[in-house]
Write a protein that holds these residues in place. Sequence first.
Motif, PDB file in Angstrom:
ATOM      1  N   UNK A  93     -17.237  -3.661   7.030  1.00  0.00           N
ATOM      2  CA  UNK A  93     -16.372  -4.586   6.302  1.00  0.00           C
ATOM      3  C   UNK A  93     -17.168  -5.492   5.381  1.00  0.00           C
ATOM      4  N   UNK A  94     -18.328  -5.877   5.846  1.00  0.00           N
ATOM      5  CA  UNK A  94     -19.166  -6.771   5.047  1.00  0.00           C
ATOM      6  C   UNK A  94     -19.557  -6.103   3.731  1.00  0.00           C
ATOM      7  N   UNK A 100      -5.073   3.917   6.110  1.00  0.00           N
ATOM      8  CA  UNK A 100      -6.188   3.433   6.900  1.00  0.00           C
ATOM      9  C   UNK A 100      -7.548   3.563   6.236  1.00  0.00           C
ATOM     10  N   UNK A 121      -7.944  -3.842   2.469  1.00  0.00           N
ATOM     11  CA  UNK A 121      -9.149  -4.610   2.780  1.00  0.00           C
ATOM     12  C   UNK A 121      -9.957  -4.877   1.516  1.00  0.00           C
ATOM     13  N   UNK A 133      -8.190  -7.328  -0.713  1.00  0.00           N
ATOM     14  CA  UNK A 133      -8.344  -8.701  -0.204  1.00  0.00           C
ATOM     15  C   UNK A 133      -9.720  -9.265  -0.554  1.00  0.00           C
ATOM     16  N   UNK A 138     -10.193 -12.628  -2.653  1.00  0.00           N
ATOM     17  CA  UNK A 138     -10.972 -13.752  -2.121  1.00  0.00           C
ATOM     18  C   UNK A 138     -12.063 -14.143  -3.103  1.00  0.00           C
ATOM     19  N   UNK A 193      -3.901 -13.188   2.332  1.00  0.00           N
ATOM     20  CA  UNK A 193      -3.285 -12.222   1.428  1.00  0.00           C
ATOM     21  C   UNK A 193      -2.514 -11.217   2.270  1.00  0.00           C
ATOM     22  N   UNK A 250      -0.332  -8.019   3.469  1.00  0.00           N
ATOM     23  CA  UNK A 250      -0.225  -6.642   3.005  1.00  0.00           C
ATOM     24  C   UNK A 250       0.988  -6.539   2.093  1.00  0.00           C
TER      25      UNK A 250
END
Lengths: 349, 157
Positions: free
Chosen positions: B11-12, B38, B43, B46, B50, B58, B60
């Motif tokens: 994710x980072x 998926x 993600x 977002x 950001x 935010x 979905x």
Amino acid sequence: MDETIILGLESSCDETAAAIVRADKTILANRVAGQEEEHRPYGGVVPEVAARAHAERLAPMVEAALADANLRLADIDAIAATAGPGLIGGVMVGLVTGKALAVATGKPLIAVNHLEGHALSPRLVGDVPFPYLLLLVSGGHCQLLRVEGVGAYRRLGTTIDDAAGEAFDKVAKLLGLGYPGGPAVERWARRGDPCRFDLPRPLKGTAEPHFSFAGLKSAVLREAGKLGTPDDTDKADLCASFQAAVVDSILDRTRRALDLAPDVTALVVAGGVAANSAIRAGLEALANRQGLPFIAPPGWLCTDNAAMIAWAGLERFRLGLTDGLDAPARARWPLDPNAARAPGAGVKA
Amino acid sequence: MSRHSLALPDLEAARRFGAALAPVLAAGDVIALSGDLGAGKTTLARAVLAALGLDEEAPSPTFTIVQTYDAPPLRLPVWHVDLYRLETPEDAVELGLDEAAGDAALLIEWPERLGDLMPPDRLWLTLTPTVDGGRRLTVDAPGAWDKRLASLFPVAE
């Protein structure tokens, strides 16, 4: 006796709706033109994305509601219209219509938060004193709120990614189960083995009662992928395993919220996903164990409708909470503006 | 047309890519976010929101189809769009995407639903899950994007 009569308008997502509610909780009219029954025969999911579609429907719907109630516009004491959150074009249609009616009749406007409509809806069909714990589960939301009063909410938890209803719809879609997805998954789950697939319970056991469903959705996708072409048994087992994971997560998170709000008078569930009987049964058992009344408004009041908007409008009107004609339409409108941002939401999921 | 590929192991990494893309975006840009259920489209969206200055959650956009964000607080107006629930490109026209593209940047999930209505100068991002649980990001960029993407992909592959 309070005989206040409120006209409610709702057009924040797929449904166009108008309803008339009296202060004694009599629903004088309740009209909903949903896309669901209209489009199901054609096998598609065609949401009313067009503001135009809401606009074409709303005025005739107000007329029909007035006819149902055997009232004239002049008999209405105030106009309540959803002002958000939702698809902004649709929200504008309802709000502008509400403003126009307010100007035409000289009656006050009440700009209603759609989520407050859901939150207060149990009070339209019963006596539910504040504060109560509300689980709001729908296609667009999944939140646990301590409802402290009209306009007073403390959000204890929310989804950090997808809403619960969205997960149901996407699982139904990927297994080809048809629309609407929630009832389809529930139907298939009844014949399935909930233990066959070991699916994750994201965030279970964590201190703050937040939800996460994106990872669960991906896990279902992975399991379905491993099966190649799932047969009916596979599909039923996947649905049962998925639903069990959702119920498990919801119950764990709700139990945690009850720990954080020990003074609530009842456990209330609202929103479209509240129609799921496995979720209902689980919540009811949880409430019983905690010695709390369990309240689930009837299905027609859980899915999007204007009766709950009229009712929320009425509760606000009684407190003198009316709005000016400059009330804005809002795409996002949290019930608890002071809630700490959920970890992940809006940053990463 | 150039193509770049990038590993997003976690994710980072997705957040970092969003943060790197955000500064080069301008009103009128169309960013297609393609990938299966998926894959991490929301993600990534977002992360961009950001980095553009969004200081709230935010949601979905699947249910409401469009989430609109104003400037300020964002550096530029953004429409975060999810066409998942649409059946035909014509439905997208009803959403007013073409008008929005005049003064907002569009982040569009399930962009395939737009069919021929997708503008040719769009930046097309494809996310594919990898066996180790990460994601492979593929960026297909029309020539007009080359200069702007130079900061993200210094050496074209």
